[in-house]
Design a protein around this motif. Sequence first.
Motif, short mmCIF file in Angstrom:
data_model
loop_
_atom_site.label_atom_id
_atom_site.label_comp_id
_atom_site.label_asym_id
_atom_site.label_seq_id
_atom_site.Cartn_x
_atom_site.Cartn_y
_atom_site.Cartn_z
N UNK A 219 -20.95 70.11 -80.29
CA UNK A 219 -21.48 69.76 -81.62
C UNK A 219 -21.29 70.91 -82.60
N UNK A 220 -21.46 72.14 -82.13
CA UNK A 220 -21.24 73.29 -83.01
C UNK A 220 -19.77 73.39 -83.40
N UNK A 221 -18.87 73.14 -82.46
CA UNK A 221 -17.45 73.20 -82.77
C UNK A 221 -17.08 72.07 -83.74
N UNK A 222 -17.69 70.90 -83.52
CA UNK A 222 -17.41 69.78 -84.42
C UNK A 222 -17.91 70.04 -85.84
N UNK A 223 -18.87 70.96 -85.98
CA UNK A 223 -19.38 71.30 -87.32
C UNK A 223 -18.48 72.29 -88.04
N UNK A 224 -17.57 72.94 -87.31
CA UNK A 224 -16.77 74.00 -87.91
C UNK A 224 -15.88 73.55 -89.07
N UNK B 53 -28.16 77.90 -81.34
CA UNK B 53 -28.47 77.31 -80.02
C UNK B 53 -28.57 75.80 -80.21
N UNK B 54 -27.43 75.11 -80.07
CA UNK B 54 -27.40 73.67 -80.36
C UNK B 54 -27.74 72.80 -79.15
N UNK C 250 -34.72 74.54 -87.75
CA UNK C 250 -34.66 73.57 -86.66
C UNK C 250 -33.95 72.32 -87.16
N UNK C 251 -32.98 71.84 -86.38
CA UNK C 251 -32.19 70.67 -86.76
C UNK C 251 -32.23 69.65 -85.64
N UNK C 252 -31.91 68.41 -85.99
CA UNK C 252 -31.91 67.36 -84.98
C UNK C 252 -30.82 67.62 -83.95
N UNK C 253 -31.06 67.24 -82.70
CA UNK C 253 -30.05 67.49 -81.66
C UNK C 253 -28.88 66.52 -81.78
N UNK D 178 -23.24 67.25 -88.19
CA UNK D 178 -23.52 67.27 -89.62
C UNK D 178 -24.73 68.14 -89.93
N UNK D 179 -25.79 68.04 -89.11
CA UNK D 179 -26.99 68.84 -89.33
C UNK D 179 -26.68 70.32 -89.15
N UNK D 180 -25.85 70.66 -88.14
CA UNK D 180 -25.47 72.06 -87.94
C UNK D 180 -24.71 72.57 -89.14
#
Length: 781
Positions: A240-245, A316-317, A358-361, A365-367
């Motif tokens: 998810x973090x990579x997808x936010x990049x 920390x996703x 704090x973001x939704x898991x 998009x939230x990241x």
Amino acid sequence: MNLLSHDQEPGWQSGSEKVRSIFSGANTPEEPSVLRPAHIALIGNFAPRKCGIATFTSEIFEKLREHHPEITVDVHVLDDRAAPLGYGPVAGTIAHDDPQDYARAARQINESGVDAVWLQHEYGIFGGEDGAMVCPFVDRLAPPLILTLHTVLSEPSPRQRAILDHLVTRASRIMVMSRHSRDLLECEYAVPAAIIEVIEHGAPDRPFGRQQEFKARLGLAGRKVLMTFGLLGPGKGLEHAIAALPAIAERHPDVLYRVVGASHPNLVAREGEAYREKLERLAADLGVAAHLAWDNRFLETDELLDQLEACDIYLTPYPGLQQSTSGTLSYAVALGKALVSTPYVHARELLGDGAGVLIEPGSSEAIAAAVNALLDDPGERLAMQRRAWARGRETVWPRFAESAARLIDHARAPDWRWGLPAPPITATPGLSAVFAMSDATGMLQHAIGVVPDRRHGYCLDDNARALMLMNLAGGLPAAERMKWSFAYAGFIQYAWNGEAGRFRNFMNYDRTWCEDEGSEDSNGRALWALGQTYESGSDPLLAAWALQLFEQVLPSLAEMGSPRAIAFAMLGACAVLRSAPDHAAARAQVEGGGAFLMRLLGHGRRPDWGWFEAVLGYDNPRLPQALIEAGVALGREDWIGDGLATLEWICHQQVSARGAFRPIGSESFHKPYSYLPFDQQPLEAQAAIEAARSAWRVTGGAFWREHALAAWRWFFGGNDRGVVLADMASGRCHDGVTPRGVNGNCGAESILAFQLSHYALSELARSGPLVSSGPLASAGG
């Protein structure tokens, strides 16, 4: 399955979190203003093993050594013999999958005289299914047990639940690192709040705001650096973090996301680097491979901290909201990083009050939105970093070490050597507790707290002991002594079942018998009480009754096979012989019993086990005591010698490395060539004192006096938990010492054991040696 793990909220942080003593009343010491020197055994994985538990255990060791050098720490490492490592100067290693090695290590720890054992628990680090080998291991540990629970499960499997339930019953203190874990232990596992301490994961104490310096060291000058660290594996949410990049890099083309840490060894063993390769393909497909840097290593702490210092935002996703505590999250907060995290347990508690976002898991998009907001607003990013750094001051290692030292001090038993001394031997226990447990029928067996529990009625064993006490108790008016002596004697008389040729033992409160025949041991104890009453009874008519019943029942009981029943009967017969040396039936009982014990010893003794049997049960010193007294009665120096040798052997098994009396625990029964320290019962202290008196009469040796005094001090805090069991004013005594402290009930057996111990010790203090002209006269001296 919901996973939840520890961290947070030091016990010193809030008055509402203050931990209360597990003991109450007189057993609650004042909290010391200065911590006492301590010696502990620390158990867990250890560096250089590459895992979070090993890092944490190593940090405990290092930080206590640095900040509390008054605490000596012996490290016992859980080791994998299939892949052994070099651990340096540790106290020992424990093969994690070898039950015998756990037993050896427990013995080593007990003999080291440590004040407490601090054990790191995680289901995967001990042997057996779900790490079940930890249970028999902690059963063997005598010092107070501190548990750090690195994982608490809200929905455990039956085996996992059983393991944790067992562990918490053995613990004097439990450390967790989150309030959520504490609440779960209280609500789901029924752990007393008083033994739980919340201590947040420790963190480094470094200056604030050195990003540019450390970026330059790592060749990252001019970059906006994001970072995640840890053993890689599914469940970290890195995809998810990579997808936010892409969304982040579009607005901040100088961004770099650094993923630092090796893949988890278990994952690599199963599937190699497939997970990391999957993430690399995802970055390539999204066109952000140039914004992603991998450092595929397990970093030592100092290098990890240097890399953390070089980042602007720590991510920390994790998708699991019950995710176990992240040590690196604690590090990142303490180093003053801006944080973006899913709201798992540790993050919710650590990042409150604006220390992070704090973001939704599961939402890239939230990241992206959270990271872009922080990168867009350097002022807000700096403010968050300052809030995080301020929050981290509460968890830095000096604070952690202080809380850890307090944890150890709370868990350890008061040092009985420097506490209140036992009352003088001349002080006589009151008898109100004895009479409060008695009525016209006799003495009731059990109590709930200090209140007699009529549901369990009466037993022959306790009424026999109570009659023996009435024969010895001083300061009683004649009428009072007669009233109770005849009540207890009447119970014994009524217990005799002539048709069966046995005494009954258990009686209901309504005076109906529960059985036609009692145990052999209860029958032997009745014979002992009759012999002692004939020897010591203050009323001649009562003494005559005792001899008459002794002679009546002895033929029917002559064929008993229980070693303790035979020993009890021998002690009663020896008492008869001291008053009537020509009593043929008593002499025959002593001769037959002595020969039986000598045969038993011949079969049971071996070079490393100087005992009559392969197991240690209850009232163990009665066997050598009977052999000693039989030897005196019959002039058998060989019996006296073997009795003294076996008594000395059992005495040495029942003394801790620090010199406190440690009776064989009731959990030891039926365990060949082994014994456990709990539960410890007053009956064993009484047996030790009375047997030592018999040996001292023969030898005059100082060893026996000292051992009897050690057993007497056991009642007054000279035990493994430093708890006071006995009250001189009332003559009351608690039912024993458990891993958690004192058993609060005060049953008849315990009260009588304390009372009779006093009179035996008083006699030992007044008496000189009995006759023994042979070479054994100085044995035990």
